[in-house]
Each structure stands twice: as C-alpha cells, then as structure tokens.
Enzyme design. Sequence first.
Site, PDB file in Angstrom:
ATOM      1  N   LYS A   1      44.545  48.142  31.281  1.00 43.34           N
ATOM      2  CA  LYS A   1      44.446  48.341  32.723  1.00 43.34           C
ATOM      3  C   LYS A   1      42.987  48.686  32.999  1.00 43.34           C
ATOM      4  O   LYS A   1      42.541  49.795  32.736  1.00 43.34           O
ATOM      5  CB  LYS A   1      45.375  49.471  33.167  1.00 43.34           C
ATOM      6  CG  LYS A   1      45.421  49.647  34.656  1.00 43.34           C
ATOM      7  CD  LYS A   1      46.496  50.641  35.052  1.00 43.34           C
ATOM      8  CE  LYS A   1      46.653  50.718  36.556  1.00 43.34           C
ATOM      9  NZ  LYS A   1      45.430  51.103  37.253  1.00 43.34           N
TER      10      LYS A   1
ATOM     11  N   ARG B   1      40.982  43.508  47.455  1.00 40.84           N
ATOM     12  CA  ARG B   1      42.432  43.643  47.554  1.00 40.84           C
ATOM     13  C   ARG B   1      42.899  43.709  49.008  1.00 40.84           C
ATOM     14  O   ARG B   1      43.988  43.278  49.334  1.00 40.84           O
ATOM     15  CB  ARG B   1      42.799  44.910  46.804  1.00 40.84           C
ATOM     16  CG  ARG B   1      44.224  45.180  46.700  1.00 40.84           C
ATOM     17  CD  ARG B   1      44.424  46.256  45.663  1.00 40.84           C
ATOM     18  NE  ARG B   1      45.623  46.992  45.991  1.00 40.84           N
ATOM     19  CZ  ARG B   1      46.185  47.857  45.192  1.00 40.84           C
ATOM     20  NH1 ARG B   1      45.659  48.128  44.028  1.00 40.84           N
ATOM     21  NH2 ARG B   1      47.282  48.474  45.552  1.00 40.84           N
TER      22      ARG B   1
HETATM   23  P1  AMP Z   1      47.264  50.783  40.598  1.00 40.77           P
HETATM   24  O1  AMP Z   1      45.963  50.634  41.337  1.00 40.77           O
HETATM   25  O2  AMP Z   1      47.362  52.038  39.794  1.00 40.77           O
HETATM   26  O3  AMP Z   1      48.456  50.478  41.463  1.00 40.77           O
HETATM   27  O4  AMP Z   1      47.288  49.630  39.483  1.00 40.77           O
HETATM   28  C1  AMP Z   1      47.265  48.303  39.807  1.00 40.77           C
HETATM   29  C2  AMP Z   1      45.850  47.799  39.744  1.00 40.77           C
HETATM   30  O5  AMP Z   1      45.413  47.732  38.412  1.00 40.77           O
HETATM   31  C3  AMP Z   1      45.705  46.387  40.198  1.00 40.77           C
HETATM   32  O6  AMP Z   1      45.591  46.308  41.591  1.00 40.77           O
HETATM   33  C4  AMP Z   1      44.437  45.923  39.521  1.00 40.77           C
HETATM   34  O7  AMP Z   1      43.328  46.186  40.352  1.00 40.77           O
HETATM   35  C5  AMP Z   1      44.334  46.812  38.335  1.00 40.77           C
HETATM   36  N1  AMP Z   1      44.370  46.122  37.052  1.00 40.77           N
HETATM   37  C6  AMP Z   1      43.610  46.512  36.017  1.00 40.77           C
HETATM   38  N2  AMP Z   1      43.821  45.755  34.957  1.00 40.77           N
HETATM   39  C7  AMP Z   1      44.738  44.826  35.294  1.00 40.77           C
HETATM   40  C8  AMP Z   1      45.375  43.762  34.578  1.00 40.77           C
HETATM   41  N3  AMP Z   1      45.102  43.514  33.313  1.00 40.77           N
HETATM   42  N4  AMP Z   1      46.305  43.028  35.260  1.00 40.77           N
HETATM   43  C9  AMP Z   1      46.593  43.296  36.557  1.00 40.77           C
HETATM   44  N5  AMP Z   1      46.025  44.287  37.272  1.00 40.77           N
HETATM   45  C10 AMP Z   1      45.105  45.060  36.653  1.00 40.77           C
END
Ligand code: AMP
Length: 577
Positions: A254, A274
Amino acid sequence: MLPRRPAARDYHPTMRRWSETAEAIGATSRTSVKVTTLAAYLATLDRDVLPPAATFMTGRAFPERDQRTTGLGWSALGRVAEEIANAPDGALGAAYDRSSDLGQAVGDLLAEAGHEPAGTPPTVPEVAAAFTAIAEARGPAAKSAVLRELLARCDPLTARYVAKILSGELRIGLREGHLEAAIAAAFGRQTEDVQWAGMLTGDLGHTAELARDDALADAELTLFRPLKSMLAHPAADEAEVIERLGTPVWVEDKYDGIRAQLHRAGGTVRLYSRDLNDVSDQFPEVIRAAAPLSWDGILDGEVLGWRDGTAIPFLRLQSRLGRKEPSAEIQAAVPVIYVAFDVLALGAGNGAPIEPLLRLPLRERRSSLEALDLAATPGFGIAQLDSAPDEEVLRAVFAASQQRGNEGLMVKDPDSIYSPGRRGYGWLKLKRPLTTLDCVVVGVELGHGKRHGVLSDYTFAVRDDRPGADGKLVTIGKAYSGLTDAEIAEMTRWFEAHTIRQFGRYRLVEPSVVVEIAFDVIHRSNRHASGYAMRFPRIVQIRTDKGPDEIDVLSTVATLHDQLQEGGRYRVLTAGT
Ligand code: AMP
C-alpha cells in the site's frame, strides 16, 4: 400519434418544482419512497430540463466529471442573501447557528424578511445557466451580481435549494445509488445499465438523458474525462481477507503516495487526482516521462516520492501538493515516479480505438498492464505483485511488509472487475494496528448536519513535559466525535456544565475528559500549540478510567513523529530510477 412529452399540466420546468421534489425526498427516511418520488418527477421532465435536474440531485452545480466550480464562497453567498433580505450584516451567521445548514439559513432569512420574488420564477435550465455564468464571471463582485439576479427571482424554498446546491450540501438523504435507481425506474431501464453508463460518463445528468432515449449502451468512456477511482474496503485481519476473497489473493504494497489516473492519447498526457481534478501541472516530470510511450489509454496508480530505488516519506511529498509548476529545486528535492497498479482502457495508439477494460477480471487487466513494459520506462514503475495461496502465506507477506515499515497491504481478488467510485470487496486494505494517543479535551464546538444542536467537535491536548513548560496542556488536534448519539448527548450536558468560557460556537472547557485518539501520521504544524498535528484523527473511546494527569506527553508525540517520519520501503518494479 404518441405525445412527445407528458401533458402540459405535468410539465414543470421550474426550480420551485425541483425544490419541492427535493423537500419531499428529504422528508422521508424510506429509500423506496425517495426513489419513487424522484422517478415520478424525472419522468415528467423535458429534454432540456432532465440533465440539469438530475445533476442537481447529486448535490452539485455541475456534473461530477466536470471540473468547473462556481468559485463562490460561503461568505459571498451569505452577503447576497443578506442584501436581498435587507438584513443587517451577520444576520445569516445567526440563522446559520440555528440550523448549521447554509441553504436552510438562506431560505429562513428570506422567509423572515417576507421576500417577494421579482419577475418570473426561474426554470431549472435557467438556474443551470446562472451557475455557468457564475463560474465564468471573473471576481467576487461579478459572481455575486449573477447570483443576486437569480436569488431575487426565487421564493424562499427555491432559494434554500439553490443555496444548498451552491454550497455543495444538499442533505436530503439521497445517495447516488438512489438517483441511479430513480433514473432506471423513470424510464423503465435496468439499474445496472444506468450505473455502468454513470461510471463511464461520470455524468448522471447525461446518463438520465441516455436512459430516456434508450441509449445507455452508447455511453462511452472518454479519454481526458477522469473516472472515479476504485476504493478499498478495510479488513480487520488476514482471516477476514481470505473469508471475503477466497484463495488465492493478490497482494501489493500500500504505497503512501498520491492516487492519480493517467490519461494518454498521442502526445497528450494528463494526470487526475482522486477527486477528479487535473493535477498535471503539479507533476511535470510524470507528463514528460510519458512522452515516449506508444499506446493510448488510462492507467490507475500512485505518484510516489522516489529516489535511488527508495520511497520518500509522504510528508515530504505532501510539500509538493497543490503547487503548480513546481520549481526545478522542488523537483530535485522531492523527485517522483508514477507507479501503475491497474489499466482501465487501452488502445494500440495512432488513433486506434480505445477499449474499456473495466469489466475484465483483474488478472486480465494485469496482463495488459505488464505488456506495457512500464517497469523498463524511466519515471514509471508497476506495483510488485505477490500471490498468497492461503492465510498463512498472507500472514507472512503482511509481517514482511510491516518489517519494511509499511502502513499496510492492498489485497485484491484476481477475478474482480474495476468498480469506479465503489468501496466494494474486490479490493481490501489490511493495515497495521492503529497508533493511539490519550489526550484531554480542552475545547468543544457545535457540530454540523444532524449534530447541529450538540457539542460534537472536540479539540484536545497533550501535556508539555519539556523542562520549564510546567506540564502545561498544548493542543494537538481536533476531531469529530466517533461516539454514539447517546454518548454525545451526555457529554454535551457535561461540557455545558463545565464551560470555562464561550466564544460563539466554541467553548473552552474544563480539561478533565480523556479521549483516546487514533490517527494515521503525525506531522509538524503551527496549527496547534504543541507544534504537531495529526493526519485523520478520530476518537476511539472516552477513557473514563484515566484522569488528565495520565495523558500522553509531548516527548512521546515527538518520538512517534520521528518513527513515522521514516516512511516505508516499497517494492516497485522499475528501471531503477
Ligand atoms: P485509504 O486511503 O486508506 O482508503 O486506502 C486506499 C488508497 O490506497 C487508494 O486510494 C490508493 O491511493 C492507495 N493505494 C496505495 N497502494 C495501492 C495499491 N497497490 N493498489 C490500490 N490502491 C493503492
């Protein structure tokens, strides 16, 4: 001959009729009634009325994919309302304090002033044209002039809804899914077809028009019109991941960067954030790096701070956010690469047609992505992928990523389709346990929306343990309560009884209540007296077992800050930039 539109008495293009419909939708909590009320209204609308009427029901002045904004602040809106109501300065603020809803306050102000609308009542297309004129007008005075003319023609109910749309706070309990269902019901189409067209076009107004004309199949994915990003659902642990996705699961790091969609056709390349804004100017090196590519299409990925094969912590990357055309120094201080993890559309280039890949399973999209050979393209990389055949391997992969200092993993179902804007179960995020701090509440404020009458926004502090600071309390953050309504009501009474001083909506309170606060990271900031601020602070619980002398201290905050500052070491397949 079939009538081309419903009988004249059913044909109501006015914004008043739209507002009454919105009012009726807001007055019921039953989803089915919301949908049927809206469907009945949409079905009566003529060709020029339907698209803006449906768009306004999303709570926006313009379609979501549209990057225009009216650029009209809340204060300008308030001043115009005060002028029309002949009310003194500050009257809107007082009305707002009663409802915590700008639209409602504007409507109340006009109603109390006995405002009589001038001229003909505005139609929905006229309101849409006024919004366009406000967006195009240069400067607050010119924008306010257009709004003044519009609001003067509105009765208080209509003005309330015009203001709600302009402030982006419709608040009638209508979710996008309800609107899609209503469009489908209004024109006898399948809800899934409406959703799909909505995803492709990013424009529910246009989608409603396509539904009406039985042309949903014509909806097209268009380059340089950003799609909403697919979102991930949080998973508690490895067992939940396997339970939801089955085996095997696909695992990627991530990345703590900035989500960005890259669109490319011929020599033109754009990056979208986004929230669908064009951020190309912020990352000119990504745009330059894309020049030698030969295909056309859309990638999903993350802009990542990156130097010599190592990620740069997000906090340093954040210093580039919002800076258009960053200087050569900034580009050198925080270099970035684009790490792709998905491909949403692809064409061979040279004007060949673009094919949407959204409905293909991830395993096929990944093959297409790998075939682009981005790992060998300077300035680009692709996410390294692991496949975990069972829970035990997933546990090991997660442990290894934590060892590398990462925030978490993204776990994906290789058979899942790409669902724009949905937080489905195709992608899950697995994060390390939360870091929390125990803080004491020093200030409280009235909330918004359904929390408008209660003290639900808390400002909290830690103790300064530096020599000479005498253990004084220093603020570190502010969070909306994560407590239940009953707890908030009880706390409101307590804070009212223990207010030290009141400043409008804000009260300084006796520092006795200890709250456990979770957050993502801590960064340095002048916003709070501690010199630190938290990213995404949220209240986990009230620590009734702790007193204010047992809260965390500033030196702990400093240590946590330094630990989190280091950032993770990600695995990205790159050419080694
Ligand atoms: P969150 O912001 O905690 O909801 O986590 C989702 C976000 O993680 C996504 O919107 C992406 O910006 C980010 N992200 C980071 N690495 C990845 C990955 N390998 N695949 C998809 N999203 C990712």
